[in-house]
Write a protein that holds these residues in place. Structure first.
Motif, PDB file in Angstrom:
ATOM      1  N   UNK A 385     -51.722  27.359   9.828  1.00  0.00           N
ATOM      2  CA  UNK A 385     -51.381  27.211  11.240  1.00  0.00           C
ATOM      3  C   UNK A 385     -50.689  25.867  11.405  1.00  0.00           C
ATOM      4  N   UNK A 386     -49.541  25.873  12.066  1.00  0.00           N
ATOM      5  CA  UNK A 386     -48.776  24.628  12.160  1.00  0.00           C
ATOM      6  C   UNK A 386     -48.785  24.047  13.568  1.00  0.00           C
ATOM      7  N   UNK A 409     -56.950  21.864  13.765  1.00  0.00           N
ATOM      8  CA  UNK A 409     -57.126  22.310  12.383  1.00  0.00           C
ATOM      9  C   UNK A 409     -56.107  21.628  11.467  1.00  0.00           C
ATOM     10  N   UNK A 410     -56.456  21.552  10.206  1.00  0.00           N
ATOM     11  CA  UNK A 410     -55.604  20.901   9.217  1.00  0.00           C
ATOM     12  C   UNK A 410     -54.498  21.816   8.721  1.00  0.00           C
ATOM     13  N   UNK A 411     -53.483  21.225   8.106  1.00  0.00           N
ATOM     14  CA  UNK A 411     -52.371  21.980   7.539  1.00  0.00           C
ATOM     15  C   UNK A 411     -52.713  22.310   6.078  1.00  0.00           C
ATOM     16  N   UNK A 412     -52.211  23.425   5.586  1.00  0.00           N
ATOM     17  CA  UNK A 412     -52.491  23.837   4.199  1.00  0.00           C
ATOM     18  C   UNK A 412     -51.658  22.985   3.231  1.00  0.00           C
ATOM     19  N   UNK A 413     -52.307  22.295   2.286  1.00  0.00           N
ATOM     20  CA  UNK A 413     -51.532  21.490   1.334  1.00  0.00           C
ATOM     21  C   UNK A 413     -50.672  22.393   0.437  1.00  0.00           C
ATOM     22  N   UNK A 414     -49.449  21.958   0.140  1.00  0.00           N
ATOM     23  CA  UNK A 414     -48.543  22.738  -0.705  1.00  0.00           C
ATOM     24  C   UNK A 414     -49.145  22.957  -2.087  1.00  0.00           C
ATOM     25  N   UNK A 415     -49.873  21.963  -2.584  1.00  0.00           N
ATOM     26  CA  UNK A 415     -50.413  22.085  -3.939  1.00  0.00           C
ATOM     27  C   UNK A 415     -51.582  23.060  -4.010  1.00  0.00           C
ATOM     28  N   UNK A 416     -52.313  23.209  -2.906  1.00  0.00           N
ATOM     29  CA  UNK A 416     -53.386  24.211  -2.868  1.00  0.00           C
ATOM     30  C   UNK A 416     -52.743  25.594  -2.728  1.00  0.00           C
ATOM     31  N   UNK A 418     -49.717  26.810  -3.534  1.00  0.00           N
ATOM     32  CA  UNK A 418     -49.017  27.381  -4.690  1.00  0.00           C
ATOM     33  C   UNK A 418     -49.976  27.716  -5.825  1.00  0.00           C
ATOM     34  N   UNK A 425     -44.589  26.439  -1.115  1.00  0.00           N
ATOM     35  CA  UNK A 425     -44.106  25.718   0.058  1.00  0.00           C
ATOM     36  C   UNK A 425     -42.943  24.855  -0.403  1.00  0.00           C
ATOM     37  N   UNK A 428     -41.648  20.552   3.823  1.00  0.00           N
ATOM     38  CA  UNK A 428     -42.443  20.290   5.025  1.00  0.00           C
ATOM     39  C   UNK A 428     -41.848  19.039   5.637  1.00  0.00           C
TER      40      UNK A 428
ATOM     41  N   UNK B  88     -38.031  17.750   0.060  1.00  0.00           N
ATOM     42  CA  UNK B  88     -38.867  18.507   0.993  1.00  0.00           C
ATOM     43  C   UNK B  88     -40.226  17.873   1.247  1.00  0.00           C
ATOM     44  N   UNK B  97     -52.614  15.378   7.963  1.00  0.00           N
ATOM     45  CA  UNK B  97     -53.392  16.614   8.053  1.00  0.00           C
ATOM     46  C   UNK B  97     -53.034  17.399   9.305  1.00  0.00           C
ATOM     47  N   UNK B  98     -52.205  16.833  10.165  1.00  0.00           N
ATOM     48  CA  UNK B  98     -51.859  17.337  11.504  1.00  0.00           C
ATOM     49  C   UNK B  98     -53.050  17.330  12.459  1.00  0.00           C
ATOM     50  N   UNK B  99     -54.115  16.602  12.103  1.00  0.00           N
ATOM     51  CA  UNK B  99     -55.242  16.455  13.035  1.00  0.00           C
ATOM     52  C   UNK B  99     -55.009  15.233  13.901  1.00  0.00           C
ATOM     53  N   UNK B 163     -47.033  18.097  -7.589  1.00  0.00           N
ATOM     54  CA  UNK B 163     -47.639  18.573  -8.842  1.00  0.00           C
ATOM     55  C   UNK B 163     -47.479  17.586 -10.005  1.00  0.00           C
ATOM     56  N   UNK B 199     -51.367  17.074  -2.068  1.00  0.00           N
ATOM     57  CA  UNK B 199     -50.338  16.036  -2.039  1.00  0.00           C
ATOM     58  C   UNK B 199     -50.562  14.950  -0.993  1.00  0.00           C
TER      59      UNK B 199
END
Lengths: 559, 681
Positions: A385-386, A409-416, A418, A425, A428, B88, B97-99, B163, B199
């Motif tokens: 959710x963004x 709520x938090x954003x989904x990390x790209x590393x989690x 993929x 992702x 961002x 990117x 975290x967008x919190x 990564x 990241x």
């Protein structure tokens, strides 16, 4: 009447009890939605169901348990309630919010009578129904939204009711998670019962009763005082949802607020009838949205009790999207909830001069994808959710890309992402020029690009794609940019989406752009160093600097 | 050995000198100098040397706890850095975290991003989750980026590759290009600084490391020079956030961010050995200062650590650090009534300026300290051995003023302020304990700071704890703690393998590397082989979970047994486990210690019965009023002295309150322990 010291001391203990329940629930819960996203709440209630103390995790749940307990008491009027009993419920038409929010309530006894209740509410990732994760904008009735528990005993005199557990595990997609979270809820409620018992041993029920009454009236007095300080007046605002979830027209939310003396009247007369889809807002969720809006405007750092709500009178006409008739679907109530809060703040801002903010992004652009784990091949469900920009305010710019108002709520990390899902992702980033221009700029929205590496079944949705309903500006500040979802197929085919469920193929990409917050004040009056900084940082374009902010081209060229 | 501990606080710089042979402990307190902390340190060291009779040549080591990194991150005043990152990803550190930091405020200030956006430059080159290369690094674009950063005169560069923990080759290549083009400029690669999956936490930790390094290096070098100029030729060690110390060399570079909690860490480790010597190994440490109270947890003699912490502006840092909870309840906390007539204490504080009303330095609002003066707990003749006078009249005026708003008598107001502050502290302790499922009945309360021992006994009662422990110098606990810690390295390497189908060779190789590295580091630190220790852990989680559980293990231990223990530890930590669910091993860790001498305080002589030096009227809730209470001086107490409450024990750096029904005993090494009297519950 009890003295203010005892009230403050017992109040501090009550807060510590809900805080401790909160830690216990978080510690033993199973799902990320509880442990990481903190989508749960713990509270203590008086014997007649008024909230005495509630923890603070996520604003969407503010005060939302207060309506469930009275319904529970009514529904169980003929049922003997004994020590060691515990109730479960999630009916949005009986004080619940939406079916994934499961309530647990445990009575607290002293010498044979109920003196208080301990309770909690947790968002379960999936409670069954048509869609993975239960929520769905296209759901056409509550019967698509999983199993409803009508305040029945989950526990009878300390004995767990296996029948209910078996019904639950048979009707959901990931029973282990549900049962794990339920156990955490039970443990937290028990802790509340035990701690409250210790408090009774120390102070006695009579004194605690007095303290609770005084605590609620202090909260009430504080809000009344703050409302009295606000000039009397009446104002209206309207906000729109882009559509009804099934391709229908924009849906209107109309709110009229009136401050009269030390009371606030909030009236939703004029709001559109309930929608055929799943974005209706249940009565309880609408009240939570109102309570949040009022709190954010007049009492952001005050302690929340049932007393704070007493000076607020509401009218939520039945059959509308803010108080739908049974059995309308309500699982995706969050979109309407956010709009209710936003529209309420907009109305209040007209009569309450201290509310000097512009509108925030409420589109909640989301994606839920079912696919295969790249390593194990197991079926997995990914969700992201963004957030977007908050509105500028007199004195500062809005925050860039946050989950606004009722969400957090938090954003989904790209590393989690993929690593666990067949989804990459790609980027961002902040979206330049997306924040509404103003002396104090709206926060920026973001742009996130997902690339699907395998076949996935994906639900996409967002609100605020319509520029007419984008985050509003204030005092000549400009509106924020709207959101958009664009599916780019591997062959280059592009398609704009607002809400849809689509089978995607490897190589397909989703470009999600969220909206910026509204601007506050005339952009021409923005401090030049702030414009230059935005320009240097690439948060605004050179064209915007010149045309909107009135920079001289020479200055704008200098970096 | 003779060692000096020097702790820079906001108001005072505390110095302690310990002679391990005689157990002689000398202390000095001098004003801090925020613009030149080293000057205050040298002043303090000079005073403590003068008081002890030793010279610089007699000292074997100096251990320092500093707030310089803490203040830099709080004030967002760090070095100007650039960042080179994967295409990117340049906004990852800004979006976070967008919190939102504050849930209910519509008008909140955006905190500064550690690197300005125009100095965060993206370059092509992408690694996949499994470490394979999807797109090669764009070396030309990296060179252009470095040229831009050089032109912008950045002081350090953070290299943040997606990564990079699975394959660090792009980051290393970027570092080489930076080193060629900008020799001498510090470069931090994210896989080296914080080898964690996800990241944002890794990038932001790397950026903060890069932004602190250019501040800390001159500070530490300057301090070393100043010590040399004072004729010190001994080692200088710095306290880290994990409660261990490091040589100055190892406090710089990729370890710079480990100094963020350097100050408060000493307060947690300070009382561990003293408490253990009298049989208390489970502790809640409570350090109450002027504006806040720090709560720490010690289990089986070890401070509880965690791998993540939040800065005051909501920014997370990933590093090994002590679990310290800070609440806004200190001596200067202001008591106030809200619009609804409810009483609150804190979180606003009168601090040192204007200070509590009783200081008569401009403060007029009632504070916790003023309430303690009204109740007779603090000596109106003055604290700090009479160096700071307290005005009972001014305190009473302030408390009375608040009482009028609440329709309360002055005493009721004062005891109300104390009761509310104590209830807030008790609540925070309960929540801290609940986070880990600790049972407070198994803990003693280590009361520290100037104000801790005033409230300790009451909190012990409220929380049902075993005892209150007051070390000889509770106001200097942080400085003393510096001499109690071991040298410590926390080493980690990502492994990323599946628990049920593990790459055992990878883990074996990684642990071997970690051990070799640990040996090398300890060797370079000058730690003798017999003083070295090394322990291993593997971080595991259920697939799908974000957070991991660290499982202690032996090197080359059977992985099946470790996975088995993971299920157990998960059950213990979270109340449930899922045997049969697939797991993954994500990180191999090693902790390497170099042990120093432990503090052995000189034992007191057993002497005559304690003699009261006077008496005054002190309010006790237990007695529902003022009680004529005997006053003792701490330094006059002999070993095995026993003082039954009600009583007050005064010393230079604190005041200890013993309520009716409790008694204090002076135990080994002069440690004072307050317990409930038998029969009193």
């Amino acid at each position: 009447m009890t003295d203010p010291v005892t009230t403050a001391v017992v109040g501090s203990v009550l807060n510590a009890i809900v805080g401790e329940m909160n830690e216990a629930l978080k510690r033993s819960s199973y799902s990320p939605i509880i442990r990481e996203m903190l989508d749960f709440s713990c509270a203590l209630f008086s014997s007649d169901g008024e909230t005495i103390a509630q923890d603070e995790n996520i604003p969407a749940l503010l005060g939302s348990m207060a309506y469930a307990l009275p319904a529970l008491l009514e529904d169980n009027a003929d049922e003997p309630i004994r020590p060691g009993d515990m109730f479960i419920g999630n009916n949005p038409y009986r004080g619940g919010t939406h079916t994934p929010d499961i309530h647990i309530f445990a009575p607290i006894f002293h010498e044979g009578t109920i003196v208080a209740w301990a309770g909690n509410l947790a968002h379960h990732t999936d409670v069954g129904g048509t869609n993975p994760g239960t929520e769905g904008f296209a759901n056409q009735s509550i019967f698509e939204e999983g199993v409803i528990y009508p305040y029945v005993k989950l526990m009878e005199q300390e004995r767990l009711n296996r029948t209910i557990l078996r019904i639950m595990e048979t009707n959901v997609r990931d029973p282990q998670t549900n049962l794990g979270d339920l156990r955490a809820q039970i443990a937290a409620a028990r802790l509340g019962v035990r701690r409250f018992g210790e408090l009774i041993d120390k102070y006695g029920t009579e004194r605690i009763g007095e303290v609770v009454r005084q605590r609620l009236s202090q909260g009430e007095a504080r809000i009344r005082r703050k409302l009295s300080d606000c000039p009397d007046g009446r104002a209206s605002a309207t906000g729109y949802l882009d559509n009804d979830g099934l391709g229908g027209p924009p849906q209107k939310i109309q709110v009229t607020v009136e401050v009269r003396g030390d009371e606030l009247h909030v009236d939703f007369t004029g709001t559109d009838p309930q929608m055929p889809g799943g974005m209706n807002c249940s009565h309880t969720a609408a009240l939570a949205a109102i309570i949040f809006g009022v709190k954010a405007v007049i009492d952001p750092d005050g302690e929340q009790t049932a007393g704070c709500v007493r000076p607020i009178r509401t009218n939520l006409p039945t059959g509308t999207l803010v108080n739908p008739d049974y059995p309308a679907a309500v699982s995706l109530r969050h979109l309407a909830s956010q709009r209710i809060t936003d529209t309420l703040i907009r109305a209040l801002s007209q009569i309450y001069p201290a509310v000097n903010v512009a509108g925030s992004f409420v589109g909640f652009s989301s994606l839920a994808a079912e696919g295969r784990d790249p390593h194990t091949g197991r079926t997995v469900v990914m969700a992201d959710d963004l957030g977007g920009g908050m509105g500028g305010y007199s004195g500062g710019d809005g925050l860039d890309t946050v989950d606004t108002y009722l969400g957090n709520v938090g954003i989904l990390p790209a590393e989690i992402c993929e690593r666990q899902y067949p989804i990459r992702i790609v980027s961002t980033e902040l979206m330049p020029d997306s924040g509404g221009a103003g002396e104090f700029r709206g926060g920026l929205g973001m742009r996130r690009v997902y690339e699907f590496l395998d076949h996935c079944d994906v639900v996409f949705y967002t609100e605020q794609t319509n520029p007419k309903y984008a985050p509003w500006g204030r005092e000549r500040g400009h509106v924020g940019e709207p959101a958009s979802l664009t599916l780019v197929r591997r062959d280059g085919d592009r398609r704009t989406i607002t809400k849809d469920r689509i089978l995607v193929d490897p190589g397909d990409r989703m470009v999600t752009i969220t909206g910026g917050g509204g601007g506050y004040g005339d952009p021409k009056r923005r401090r030049r160093d702030a414009v230059l900084r935005d320009l240097r940082e690439g948060k605004i374009s050179r064209e915007a600097a010149i045309e909107v902010y009135g920079m001289v081209p020479d200055q704008a060229a200098r970096r | 050995m003779r060692r000096i501990g020097v702790d820079t606080g906001g108001t005072f710089t505390d110095c302690v000198l310990l002679d391990d042979e005689s157990g002689q402990f000398t202390v000095a307190k001098v004003p801090s100098q925020p613009t030149n902390p080293a000057a205050a340190i040298i002043n303090g060291i000079r005073s403590v040397l003068a008081a002890s009779g030793f010279g610089p040549g007699d000292i074997d080591s100096v251990v320092h706890g500093t707030t310089i990194a803490t203040n830099a991150v709080i004030t967002e005043d760090m070095a100007r850095i650039g960042m080179i990152t994967t295409q990117g990803c340049r906004d990852v550190v800004e979006i976070g975290t967008q919190r939102r930091p504050l849930l209910y405020y519509l008008n909140q200030k955006q905190s500064l991003c550690v690197a300005p956006r125009e100095l965060r430059i993206e370059v092509p080159g992408r690694i996949a989750y499994d470490g394979s290369e999807i797109e090669p690094l764009g070396a030309d674009q990296v060179r252009d980026a470095v040229a831009r950063l050089a032109e912008a005169e950045v002081q350090a560069i953070a290299v943040c590759g997606l990564f990079s923990i699975a394959n660090g080759k792009h980051e290393q290549a970027i570092r080489e290009i930076c080193n060629e083009a900008m020799p001498g400029t510090y470069v931090a690669c994210s896989a080296d600084i914080s080898p964690e999956v996800r990241e944002y936490p890794r990038f932001i930790t790397t950026a903060i490391n890069a932004a602190l390094e250019p501040l800390l290096v001159p500070y530490l070098e300057n301090l070393e020079r100043a010590l040399t100029a004072e004729n010190f030729h001994c080692a200088l060690y710095i306290m880290k956030s994990n409660g261990g110390v490091a040589t100055t060399t190892r406090s710089m570079g990729e370890n710079a961010h480990h100094l963020v909690l350097s100050g408060p860490a000493g307060g947690v480790v300070g009382g561990i050995h003293a408490s253990a010597s009298i049989g208390y190994t489970n502790l809640v440490t409570l350090d109450i200062g002027g504006t806040s109270a720090d709560i720490g947890i010690v289990i089986d003699g070890k401070p509880r650590t965690r791998t993540e912490m939040g800065l005051p502006n909501g920014v997370p840092l990933f590093l090994s650090n002590l679990e310290i909870e800070t609440i806004g309840a200190g001596g200067g906390s202001i008591a106030w009534a809200d619009e609804g007539g409810a009483l609150h204490v804190g979180p606003h504080s009168a601090g040192a300026d204007p200070g509590p009303a009783c200081y008569e330095t401009g403060g007029t609002e009632a504070t916790l300290t003023d309430a303690q003066v009204v109740l007779g707990r603090l000596n109106p003749e003055g604290i700090l051995g009479g160096r700071m006078k307290l005005s009972h009249e001014a305190a009473a005026r302030a408390v009375e003023g608040l009482g009028r708003k609440l329709a309360l008598e002055i005493e009721d107001t004062a005891k109300g302020i104390v009761a509310v502050a104590e209830a807030n502290m008790a609540g925070a302790i309960r929540q801290t304990a609940a986070r880990n499922g600790d049972d407070l009945r198994e803990f003693a309360l280590l009361a520290a700071g100037g104000a801790g021992p005033l409230n300790g006994a009451s909190l012990m009662r409220m929380l049902g704890m075993r005892a209150v422990v007051v070390t000889p110098y509770p106001g200097l606990l942080s400085a003393g703690g510096l001499l109690n810690s071991s040298l410590r390295h926390d080493l980690a390497r990502p492994v990323l393998t599946w628990g049920e189908d593990p790459d055992a060779a990878l883990i074996e190789r990684t642990q071997e590397e970690l051990e070799a590295l640990a040996e090398k580091l300890l060797d370079e630190d000058g730690i003798a082989p017999e003083r070295r220790r090394c322990a291993f852990q593997l971080d595991l989680r259920y697939i799908g979970q974000e957070y991991t559980v660290s499982v202690a293990c032996r090197r080359n231990e059977e992985l099946e047994a470790i996975v088995d223990r993971f299920h157990e530890e998960h059950e213990k930590a979270y109340g449930h486990s899922a045997r049969g669910e697939p797991t993954e091993i994500v990180m191999a860790r090693a902790t390497a210690w170099g042990d120093f001498e432990r503090i052995r305080l000189a034992d007191l002589d057993a002497g005559r019965k304690p003699q009261a030096v006077g008496e005054r009227e002190v309010w006790f809730e237990e007695a529902l009023g003022y009680v004529t209470t005997a006053i003792y001086h701490r330094e006059a107490l002999a070993r095995e002295a026993r003082i039954a409450g009600p009583a007050v024990v005064e010393q230079l750096d604190t005041t200890i309150v013993i309520p009716p029904g409790a008694a204090a005993n002076v135990e080994r090494s002069g440690i004072l322990v307050i317990r409930e009297e038998s029969g009193h519950d």
